[in-house]
Motif scaffolding. Structure first.
Motif, PDB file in Angstrom:
ATOM      1  N   ALA A   1       0.832  -1.198   0.000  1.00 31.39           N
ATOM      2  CA  ALA A   1       0.000   0.000   0.000  1.00 31.39           C
ATOM      3  C   ALA A   1       0.871   1.254   0.000  1.00 31.39           C
ATOM      4  CB  ALA A   1      -0.908  -0.001   1.224  1.00 31.39           C
TER       5      ALA A   1
ATOM      6  N   CYS B   1      -4.674  -4.053   2.318  1.00 30.13           N
ATOM      7  CA  CYS B   1      -4.632  -3.115   1.211  1.00 30.13           C
ATOM      8  C   CYS B   1      -3.458  -3.370   0.273  1.00 30.13           C
ATOM      9  CB  CYS B   1      -4.558  -1.687   1.723  1.00 30.13           C
ATOM     10  SG  CYS B   1      -6.058  -1.189   2.562  1.00 30.13           S
TER      11      CYS B   1
ATOM     12  N   LYS C   1      -8.930  -4.428  -4.899  1.00 28.80           N
ATOM     13  CA  LYS C   1      -8.549  -3.788  -3.638  1.00 28.80           C
ATOM     14  C   LYS C   1      -9.090  -2.368  -3.652  1.00 28.80           C
ATOM     15  CE  LYS C   1      -5.575  -6.968  -2.216  1.00 28.80           C
ATOM     16  NZ  LYS C   1      -5.806  -7.745  -1.017  1.00 28.80           N
TER      17      LYS C   1
ATOM     18  N   PHE D   1      -8.650   0.073  -1.662  1.00 29.83           N
ATOM     19  CA  PHE D   1      -7.662   1.103  -1.360  1.00 29.83           C
ATOM     20  C   PHE D   1      -6.885   1.485  -2.614  1.00 29.83           C
ATOM     21  CE2 PHE D   1      -3.326   2.226  -0.331  1.00 29.83           C
ATOM     22  CZ  PHE D   1      -3.551   3.341   0.431  1.00 29.83           C
ATOM     23  N   CYS D   2      -6.482   0.458  -3.350  1.00 32.11           N
ATOM     24  CA  CYS D   2      -5.743   0.682  -4.576  1.00 32.11           C
ATOM     25  C   CYS D   2      -6.570   1.516  -5.550  1.00 32.11           C
ATOM     26  CB  CYS D   2      -5.392  -0.668  -5.174  1.00 32.11           C
ATOM     27  SG  CYS D   2      -4.430  -0.572  -6.638  1.00 32.11           S
TER      28      CYS D   2
ATOM     29  N   THR E   1     -12.382  -2.984   3.089  1.00 29.71           N
ATOM     30  CA  THR E   1     -11.338  -2.628   2.147  1.00 29.71           C
ATOM     31  C   THR E   1     -11.318  -3.556   0.945  1.00 29.71           C
ATOM     32  OG1 THR E   1      -9.803  -3.978   3.389  1.00 29.71           O
ATOM     33  CG2 THR E   1      -9.845  -1.638   3.887  1.00 29.71           C
TER      34      THR E   1
END
Lengths: 105, 156, 124, 331
Positions: free
Chosen positions: C36, C98, D25, D27-28, D77
């Motif tokens: 991340a 993440c 993902k 977040f990505c 997430t």
């Protein structure tokens, strides 16, 4: 005088671009996150400084130069702060700072 | 009180240089804006000595020049490693003592370390800075403590 | 005299193209990750490059009033970085979720009792 | 030359969109959408839409990412995998896309001087705005004078969005002090921990606030105006909240005050319109505000930009407060 200015700013801009490309290669060649952070730091400090300085030489004593100065100033404060915060959080979340180049990728 | 005056000066300068309009109406807007900013900054309690160093002397210019030289040198160093055929790096975490005491001095030190490619400041506390160094030479440069000594001599 | 000044637009253009190449590689890094933090770093670097590109474009088209936009980025760009770090702080578990790989992450599963955070609370 | 830059930027844009599609993902995806916004801003600048680029810069760089992060902080997430292969959806999307592409074939080429859009009202805007409105920045004169009614609508939309978010999410579950602290991800000893971050943010906040006000008052001369200023001003507050916690931020300006400010902004805008009606002009016809029509325009634009700025600022901060207070609810 003009010739000199043009040459100087061209030199500065190409220097900056060179450092930018260096950083771009660095973030691929470096083995782990912390090493990549150093490569990104090359583009943040050297590349931004040289490029903006080259532009400043071109614009002379105008408002544009003052704004470029502000941009540079904020950069030089904010980008190391972001990098520092990133490194700090990464370490506290368990990223390995010392893995050797061969371990991954 | 001095901090507020100092901040007012900085904000006025910022406004004038950005706008560069001297019509009374625009200047009036500027005065109102600065007043509002000062009021909010005061309410947020962000105006204090640690973010506005009043004892900053003009000698900091020399420090900046020295820092620029250091940054250029280490840029070159890291660039050489990146372009090299094989990457000879020795990344590690080192700890160095910090001679300065004021928070602003610590901030300046941490950001100078991070700005120099090859070293990234990870944590900074009262007496100790934890940094990540990419190469042996970068680590040696940091461990010599020259940068910290220069900042301490600025009175920060 | 005018001939050498006419050189500048091509310098700006060349520099813009090179910056675009840099941005491209940063974009790839942001997509690949793997952790991340790599992504956050890539986005931050992308922002830096955008500021430089915007300044160059302003000079390229001879309208330096573009610089105000670059100035916004210079002032506010690291807001998202800091938001991300605040998001991760003290929650290594979330960082692991993440990241696309855990090669250079060493997450200790029971290190932090607070690590469950809001994310695991959702898992029922 | 500019064409190559445009094409490259567009390619990156497409790549980013594809990557956002492929990755699960969340977040990505947020990180990539940050890059998407940066690319959009560059593209707008390179196509000379400076005011739009300014808005994109102000919104995309901070607030969008922060709000999205708060959202995944409150939910999950990881994207849930779809239960079946959505073949039908793919078909619909492809068909719609094909129709849209077919539609663009009839459209005039980019920058074509014979395009209908350049023959309707644009010539009048370009030629007369200097004499009729007196603003150097034509975009500002179109937005706030010629199309003042549309902008009023947009402001009301933002106001409504803010009301809806607060109505849906609200500030419930925020009674205890500790909850609020945790809600923003802040613990008690945080202030001492982040020395560098704290000092730099303390230095930056006044500058960001003043820069936002500069943008607010210089919409006449260059790119900028109420929307951008409001968002940048809100960014200053978000910086503060991220560093010092939701509670401290709410002590600086409470949600109640914010909602009053937001309403005040819309009322200012509408009030200018009503005033012009009462003074014998049309709705939002600023000419009647002062004896000299140009001065009237100037005053009117100044006031409505102020209304837009305050509304946008307070709604942005309200939405952010609502989202980040939501984080604590799950614990």
């Amino acid at each position: 005088m003009e010739t000199f200015l043009v040459l100087a700013s061209t030199l500065c801009i190409s220097m900056g671009v060179f450092l930018g490309i260096t950083g771009a290669i660095g973030i691929f060649r470096m083995p782990n996150f912390f090493a990549r952070l150093h490569a990104a730091s090359v583009t943040d400090s050297g590349c931004a400084f040289m490029l903006l300085f080259g532009l400043m030489l071109q614009s002379g004593f105008t408002l544009a130069t003052i704004k470029l100065c502000f941009i540079l100033l904020f950069f030089l404060i904010s980008s190391p702060t972001a990098a520092h915060a990133l490194a700090k959080t990464a370490l506290s979340c368990g990223a390995q700072p010392t893995s050797s180049p061969r371990e991954e990728r | 009180m001095l901090s507020i005056l100092f901040l007012t000066l900085i904000l006025s300068l910022f406004w004038l240089l950005l706008s560069w309009q001297f019509a009374p109406f625009v200047l009036g807007c500027g005065v109102v804006s600065i007043a509002l900013t000062l009021y909010l900054a005061q309410r947020m309690r962000v105006v204090d000595a640690e973010s506005l160093p009043l004892n900053l002397s003009a000698r900091i210019v020399w420090y900046w020049l020295w820092l620029a030289k250091e940054v250029a040198l280490s840029n070159w160093d890291v660039a050489r490693h990146i372009w090299g055929k094989r990457i000879h790096i020795n990344p590690r975490v080192i700890q160095v003592k910090t001679p300065m005491k004021t928070p602003f001095g610590l901030m300046l030190y941490a950001n100078s370390i991070t700005l120099t490619p090859g070293t990234v400041c990870i944590d900074i506390e009262d007496g100790q800075v934890t940094a990540h160094a990419l190469t042996d030479s970068a680590a040696a440069g940091l461990e010599s403590g020259e940068m910290g000594e220069k900042i301490r001599r600025l009175g920060l | 005299m005018s001939s050498i000044l006419e050189l500048m637009p091509s310098v700006y253009a060349g520099a813009s193209l090179a910056l675009l190449a840099v941005m491209g590689s940063t974009l790839v890094r942001a997509i690949l990750g793997p952790t991340a933090f790599d992504r956050v770093m890539a986005v931050n670097m992308f922002g830096t490059k955008t500021v430089l590109l915007l300044s160059l474009l302003g000079f390229l088209s001879g309208r330096p009033d573009f610089l105000d936009i670059a100035l916004v980025y210079a002032l506010v760009n690291f807001l998202s970085t800091i938001a991300v770090l605040r998001f991760f702080e003290g929650r290594p578990q979330v960082v692991k979720q993440c990241s696309t790989t855990d090669v250079d992450l060493d997450v200790n599963h029971d290190a932090d009792p607070d690590a469950s955070g809001p994310t695991t609370a959702m898992e029922e | 030359m500019e064409l190559i830059i445009d094409i490259t930027l567009l390619t990156f844009l497409g790549l980013t969109a594809l990557a956002i599609n492929r990755i699960d993902k969340l977040f990505c995806i947020i990180m990539l959408s940050g890059i998407y916004s940066l690319l959009c801003a560059s593209l707008f600048v390179s196509m000379d839409a400076v005011d739009v680029a300014f808005t994109e810069a102000a919104v995309g760089t901070g607030i969008a990412t922060v709000l999205l992060l708060s959202t995944i902080g409150a939910t999950d997430t990881q994207q849930r995998s779809a239960p079946q292969r959505p073949l039908f959806a793919l078909l619909v999307v492809c068909a719609t896309g094909a129709i849209l592409v077919y539609g663009t074939m009839d459209m005039p080429a980019f920058g074509d001087p014979d395009a209908p859009i350049h023959h309707h009202v644009a010539p009048r805007y370009l030629e007369m705005s200097q004499q009729e409105v007196g603003s150097d920045n034509i975009v500002t004169s179109i937005l706030s004078s010629y199309r003042g009614f549309d902008t009023l609508g947009e402001t009301v939309v933002i106001f409504t969005a803010g009301l809806s978010v607060v109505g849906l999410i609200g500030f419930r579950g925020m009674q205890k002090f500790g909850d609020r602290q945790r809600a923003a991800g802040i613990t008690q000893d945080d202030m001492g921990k982040h020395l560098v971050l704290r000092i730099v943010i303390k230095m930056f906040i006044p500058l960001i606030l003043l820069f936002a006000l500069y943008v607010q008052f210089h919409g006449d001369f260059g790119p900028g105006g109420g929307f951008q200023a409001g968002v940048i001003f809100a960014s200053g507050f978000i910086f503060y909240t991220l560093m010092f916690g939701l509670d401290a931020a709410m002590r600086v300006v409470s949600p109640r005050t914010l909602s009053y400010i937001a309403a005040l902004g819309v009322l200012t805008y509408g009030g200018v319109g009503i005033t012009t009606l009462l003074m014998g002009g049309n709705f939002l016809d600023y000419n009647v505000l002062r004896p000299d029509p140009l001065q009237g325009q100037h005053l009117g634009i100044f006031l409505i930009e102020l209304g837009v700025g305050t509304t946008v600022f307070s709604i942005m901060v309200l939405i952010f407060f609502a989202f980040s207070s939501r984080k604590g609810l799950r614990q």
